[in-house]
Design a protein around this motif. Sequence first.
Motif, short mmCIF file in Angstrom:
data_model
loop_
_atom_site.label_atom_id
_atom_site.label_comp_id
_atom_site.label_asym_id
_atom_site.label_seq_id
_atom_site.Cartn_x
_atom_site.Cartn_y
_atom_site.Cartn_z
N UNK A 56 0.88 -1.19 0.51
CA UNK A 56 0.32 -0.21 -0.01
C UNK A 56 1.09 1.12 0.12
N UNK A 57 2.37 1.29 -0.03
CA UNK A 57 3.16 1.92 0.32
C UNK A 57 4.23 1.63 0.32
N UNK A 114 5.43 11.08 -2.22
CA UNK A 114 4.56 11.56 -1.23
C UNK A 114 5.33 12.55 -0.21
N UNK A 115 6.30 12.21 0.08
CA UNK A 115 6.74 12.51 1.34
C UNK A 115 8.01 12.58 1.73
N UNK A 116 8.84 14.00 2.27
CA UNK A 116 10.39 13.08 2.65
C UNK A 116 10.22 13.61 4.20
N UNK A 117 10.58 13.34 4.87
CA UNK A 117 10.35 13.31 6.56
C UNK A 117 11.94 13.22 6.82
N UNK A 201 2.79 4.28 6.54
CA UNK A 201 1.80 2.96 6.86
C UNK A 201 0.44 4.23 6.81
N UNK A 202 -0.08 5.26 7.11
CA UNK A 202 -0.86 6.44 7.21
C UNK A 202 -0.64 6.75 5.61
N UNK A 203 0.35 7.05 5.06
CA UNK A 203 0.16 7.11 3.72
C UNK A 203 -0.72 5.85 2.79
N UNK A 204 -0.53 4.89 3.23
CA UNK A 204 -1.35 4.00 2.61
C UNK A 204 -2.48 3.90 2.71
N UNK A 210 -0.90 15.18 2.78
CA UNK A 210 -0.64 16.24 3.89
C UNK A 210 -1.54 15.81 6.04
N UNK A 211 -2.17 15.23 5.46
CA UNK A 211 -3.15 14.69 6.27
C UNK A 211 -2.35 13.79 6.77
N UNK A 212 -2.26 12.98 6.07
CA UNK A 212 -1.54 11.53 6.85
C UNK A 212 0.10 11.39 7.52
N UNK A 213 0.94 12.91 7.39
CA UNK A 213 1.94 12.66 7.29
C UNK A 213 1.70 13.58 9.15
#
Length: 262
Positions: A56-57, A114-117, A201-204, A210-213
């Motif tokens: 899923x991600x 999707x995201x860089x952390x 996991x949340x992006x999945x 933005x919300x998932x992060x």
Amino acid sequence: MKIDLLDTLRKKNPIAFNISNFVTVQDVANGINALGASPIMSEEKNEAEPMVQMADSVTVNLGAFTEGQLEQISAVTTFANQYKKPIVIDPVAVGAVDYRKERCNELLDQIDVAVIRGNAGEIAALADVEWNAKGIDAGEGNGDLEEIAKKLAKKRNCVVVESGKTDIITDGEAVVRIYNETDLFKLHVGSGDMLSSTIGCFCGVEHDYFEAAQTATAVFDVAGEVVAKSMATPLAGSFGVQLIDELHLIDIKTVEKFANFD
Ligand SMILES: Nc1ncnc2c1ncn2[C@@H]1O[C@H](COP(=O)(O)OP(=O)(O)O)[C@@H](O)[C@H]1O
Ligand SMILES: Cc1ncsc1CCOP(=O)(O)O
Ligand SMILES: [Mg+2]
């Protein structure tokens, strides 16, 4: 903030494909498994396509990659774009080692993420802002942390999570700040890696990354805070173990009660 995504995640039990580093892989696997996702790790290029198809991600941690592994990372992330699976990148120590920054920038030139952390030193390096990073740690700098995070988000057209005492989450325009009560995370090598994979996991389960992060970061931060509050004396080893326990126990009400953000 969509804190109820925590229950969504537990209902869906998303498959979280992680390219991890050999230092923290077990904490990452156990942390996200405890949270309610289904981790799977791989370093094999030949299984990149089926791995990505079932996931899923995809979270790519650049903590200890080898030259050979770069081919696998490129294959996995290219398939992830093809199959529309969100990619989270953790650019470990790109602020301290030019070789890492160059390879990371090459990767980011090739794919959509999707995201860089990362911590401030890592995000500043990718945003082309001067900063004195210290190894895997944030180090020191004078720049405006929000502006740096926004600059990178705009440059790479993605969400950026810049962690630290205050976690800054931005899509390049809007900014959400999460204020942390405890710095015990620093006692545990792998806190950042676990956060990045939690975001994966949340992006999945949520297409608004933005919300998932935001939800992922709030859940992770509150889990650490709950553990810190329960410890009479800060103990590094116990903190790591109890953080995994709390990722298992944490619920929406606890996050709502303790998350401090604006
Ligand atoms: N000074 C600090 N005070 C409180 N929490 C912190 C501090 N620095 C980092 N954290 C928290 O530690 C976790 C890992 O972030 P960070 O240490 O920045 O990542 P990394 O391990 O990749 O350097 C995050 O949840 C972040 O909120
Ligand atoms: C110590 C170390 N060396 C290479 S990767 C790594 C772990 C980094 O973990 P984190 O960025 O979560 O502190
Ligand atoms: Mg890190």
